[in-house]
Design a protein around this motif. Sequence first.
Motif, PDB file in Angstrom:
ATOM      1  N   ALA A  23      17.496  52.082  86.453  1.00 54.48           N
ATOM      2  CA  ALA A  23      16.062  52.276  86.675  1.00 54.48           C
ATOM      3  C   ALA A  23      15.334  50.932  86.672  1.00 54.48           C
ATOM      4  CB  ALA A  23      15.488  53.201  85.607  1.00 54.48           C
ATOM      5  N   PHE A  76       9.669  53.429  87.959  1.00 54.29           N
ATOM      6  CA  PHE A  76      11.005  53.067  87.492  1.00 54.29           C
ATOM      7  C   PHE A  76      10.959  52.115  86.296  1.00 54.29           C
ATOM      8  CE2 PHE A  76      11.903  54.577  91.807  1.00 54.29           C
ATOM      9  CZ  PHE A  76      12.902  55.493  91.506  1.00 54.29           C
ATOM     10  N   LEU A  79      10.596  54.603  83.548  1.00 54.73           N
ATOM     11  CA  LEU A  79      11.876  55.291  83.350  1.00 54.73           C
ATOM     12  C   LEU A  79      12.869  54.386  82.635  1.00 54.73           C
ATOM     13  CD1 LEU A  79      13.547  57.852  83.882  1.00 54.73           C
ATOM     14  CD2 LEU A  79      14.215  56.850  86.089  1.00 54.73           C
ATOM     15  N   VAL A 380      17.626  55.029  95.003  1.00 54.64           N
ATOM     16  CA  VAL A 380      16.611  55.970  94.517  1.00 54.64           C
ATOM     17  C   VAL A 380      17.157  57.390  94.538  1.00 54.64           C
ATOM     18  CG1 VAL A 380      14.374  57.016  95.026  1.00 54.64           C
ATOM     19  CG2 VAL A 380      14.640  54.528  95.133  1.00 54.64           C
ATOM     20  N   ALA A 381      17.801  57.764  95.639  1.00 57.86           N
ATOM     21  CA  ALA A 381      18.371  59.103  95.756  1.00 57.86           C
ATOM     22  C   ALA A 381      19.438  59.343  94.686  1.00 57.86           C
ATOM     23  CB  ALA A 381      18.962  59.299  97.153  1.00 57.86           C
ATOM     24  N   VAL A 383      19.635  57.908  91.693  1.00 56.42           N
ATOM     25  CA  VAL A 383      18.997  58.047  90.376  1.00 56.42           C
ATOM     26  C   VAL A 383      18.431  59.453  90.213  1.00 56.42           C
ATOM     27  CG1 VAL A 383      17.007  57.310  89.000  1.00 56.42           C
ATOM     28  CG2 VAL A 383      18.531  55.606  90.007  1.00 56.42           C
ATOM     29  N   ILE A 384      17.764  59.953  91.241  1.00 52.24           N
ATOM     30  CA  ILE A 384      17.192  61.302  91.169  1.00 52.24           C
ATOM     31  C   ILE A 384      18.296  62.344  90.991  1.00 52.24           C
ATOM     32  CG2 ILE A 384      15.925  63.059  92.458  1.00 52.24           C
ATOM     33  CD1 ILE A 384      14.356  60.738  93.765  1.00 52.24           C
ATOM     34  N   PHE A 385      19.355  62.200  91.788  1.00 54.44           N
ATOM     35  CA  PHE A 385      20.468  63.153  91.724  1.00 54.44           C
ATOM     36  C   PHE A 385      21.142  63.111  90.350  1.00 54.44           C
ATOM     37  CE2 PHE A 385      25.087  63.741  92.061  1.00 54.44           C
ATOM     38  CZ  PHE A 385      25.142  65.051  92.518  1.00 54.44           C
ATOM     39  N   HIS A 387      19.970  61.958  87.501  1.00 54.99           N
ATOM     40  CA  HIS A 387      19.090  62.377  86.414  1.00 54.99           C
ATOM     41  C   HIS A 387      19.065  63.899  86.304  1.00 54.99           C
ATOM     42  CE1 HIS A 387      16.146  61.183  83.424  1.00 54.99           C
ATOM     43  NE2 HIS A 387      15.407  62.212  83.774  1.00 54.99           N
ATOM     44  N   ARG A 388      19.033  64.561  87.431  1.00 54.05           N
ATOM     45  CA  ARG A 388      19.059  66.025  87.403  1.00 54.05           C
ATOM     46  C   ARG A 388      20.406  66.529  86.908  1.00 54.05           C
ATOM     47  NH1 ARG A 388      17.262  68.812  92.802  1.00 54.05           N
ATOM     48  NH2 ARG A 388      17.434  70.577  91.376  1.00 54.05           N
ATOM     49  N   ARG A 392      19.425  67.682  83.116  1.00 53.16           N
ATOM     50  CA  ARG A 392      18.922  69.043  83.270  1.00 53.16           C
ATOM     51  C   ARG A 392      19.774  69.992  82.443  1.00 53.16           C
ATOM     52  NH1 ARG A 392      18.778  71.524  89.206  1.00 53.16           N
ATOM     53  NH2 ARG A 392      21.018  71.262  88.866  1.00 53.16           N
TER      54      ARG A 392
END
Length: 402
Positions: A23, A76, A79, A380-381, A383-385, A387-388, A392
């Motif tokens: 991040a 970020f 984050l 970025v994609a 990190v989002i993937f 993190h979920r 989650r």
Amino acid sequence: MPNTLKRPADQWSPLYFLASVGAGGLSVTFYMYLMHWVPHPGKTVAVFEDITAALASGNPALTVAIAIALAGIAIFGALNLSLLIWNLRKMRGFAASEKGRALANSNAQTQMMALPLALAMSINGGFILGMVFVPGLWSVVEYLFPLAMVAFLAVGWLAFKQLGQFIARVTASGGFDCAKNNSFAQMLPAFALAMTGVGLSAPAAMSANVTVAGIALILSSFFFIAAVLITVVGLILGLRSIMENGVAAEQAPTLMMVVPITTILGILMLRQAHGLGVSFEAEMAAADRMMMLTRLLSVEVLFAAFGLTVLAATGYARRFLTGEVISPGNYALVCPPVAMSVLTQFWVNNGLVAAGLIEKFGVAYWALTAVALALQAVAVALVIFLHRRHFRATQSGALRTA
């Protein structure tokens, strides 16, 4: 008994510090917009006053770029710090746990060096947040440089202490399993020392005080050499075991660890070269800078290609990204595209443009810059993937942590 909701990341590992590092690295990729597109006369970096002046110019395209950059740095950067704090809380009591004791007596002991790596990244990231969002910071920056150097030296002391404990254990009593060293995981100490070194090199490039700049040059050189030596040792040991035993599939992303190390050391060398020119009248020629960056980028392309080839051969994505097994080492995948994006920006601006090979903001400029932006988008994609996937809540038993 019914399954209960839990987060895979709650089964903590020191490698989760890499989530914070990734991040923080992404915030740097957004700062590249400001660094290279916003005029900052008389300064080596763009600060709050330069940004507000650029916004006041009324250039629509530049305004949009600045808005995206500020949003990216803020998101970020926040984050990075939140994940650092989360990891520090999770780390409490880890060393005394059964898992912590097992790690301390294995090859994986060096995973704890993700801590100084994350701390150094957050100090670097905090400096960017200050430059971008704090008015008047540049007017007091000479007072901040010595404090920053002390902070980085404290992180460096921690890194060497951890590395010394590992070296003392494996040299005094053995226990290093060469057969299980079939990755480049032992380069993590080099990553941490390089990140500390690049932080120490900032005053060399930015300080108007010759004494401060000189001390920064000396200290950052020490960490540069340490990082290079450990990288070479880790590369030799890891490659030998890989050729004999095959790669450890879960640790395959470490094969690209050379990429972020190269970018960090490249920035360190650029800062040192600028500092030598400003403070000691030893300016590096633009053509020499272009060739240095070209060679460094070539190293990164080759190691990225090598790593991606091995990831495909081991089915890493199917097994550890989309399958049932969750690995904290997933976050090692974020650093290579982040690092290549940053170095590509420096190559284009401080290399090709500075040497006169291409025109700034011309067709070739934007074509090459698009590569850096595409790499940033991939990071970025990711990190989002990730993190979920890691943070989650899921049904316990639905996924298992490696």
